[in-house]
Motif scaffolding. Structure first.
Motif, PDB file in Angstrom:
ATOM      1  N   UNK A 110      14.134  40.747  15.958  1.00 15.24           N
ATOM      2  CA  UNK A 110      14.954  39.558  15.758  1.00 15.24           C
ATOM      3  C   UNK A 110      14.441  38.367  16.530  1.00 15.24           C
ATOM      4  N   UNK A 111      14.027  38.602  17.756  1.00 13.71           N
ATOM      5  CA  UNK A 111      13.497  37.516  18.584  1.00 13.71           C
ATOM      6  C   UNK A 111      12.196  36.973  18.003  1.00 13.71           C
ATOM      7  N   UNK A 112      11.331  37.866  17.543  1.00  9.88           N
ATOM      8  CA  UNK A 112      10.058  37.434  16.949  1.00  9.88           C
ATOM      9  C   UNK A 112      10.317  36.608  15.686  1.00  9.88           C
ATOM     10  N   UNK A 113      11.242  37.079  14.834  1.00 15.89           N
ATOM     11  CA  UNK A 113      11.541  36.333  13.608  1.00 15.89           C
ATOM     12  C   UNK A 113      12.173  34.978  13.910  1.00 15.89           C
ATOM     13  N   UNK A 114      13.062  34.924  14.881  1.00 14.13           N
ATOM     14  CA  UNK A 114      13.645  33.638  15.280  1.00 14.13           C
ATOM     15  C   UNK A 114      12.572  32.670  15.762  1.00 14.13           C
ATOM     16  N   UNK A 115      11.698  33.148  16.614  1.00 11.90           N
ATOM     17  CA  UNK A 115      10.635  32.307  17.149  1.00 11.90           C
ATOM     18  C   UNK A 115       9.698  31.825  16.045  1.00 11.90           C
TER      19      UNK A 115
END
Length: 65
Positions: free
Chosen positions: A16-21
């Protein structure tokens, strides 16, 4: 929470963090460019929404355990 479930929560949270970034970076880069196409913004929005969903899912699973 067993080890496998903790690992799955961690993987969802990281994904989720990678996709948000990635979504935010794509949006910023497409705003800087002179192109007026909506495609990159839509793709970035999809990535951000998916990232938020994964983070929420990980929080719900983590809280239940």
């Amino acid at each position: 929470m067993d080890h496998l479930q903790a690992k799955q929560v961690g993987n969802r949270r990281l994904s989720g963090t990678v996709l948000l970034t990635a979504g935010i970076l794509i949006s910023l880069l497409s705003m800087v460019s002179d192109s007026d196409q909506m495609g990159p913004h839509l793709f970035a929005g999809f990535l951000v929404l998916t990232g938020i969903g994964l983070r929420i899912e990980a929080a719900i699973i983590d809280r239940r355990s």
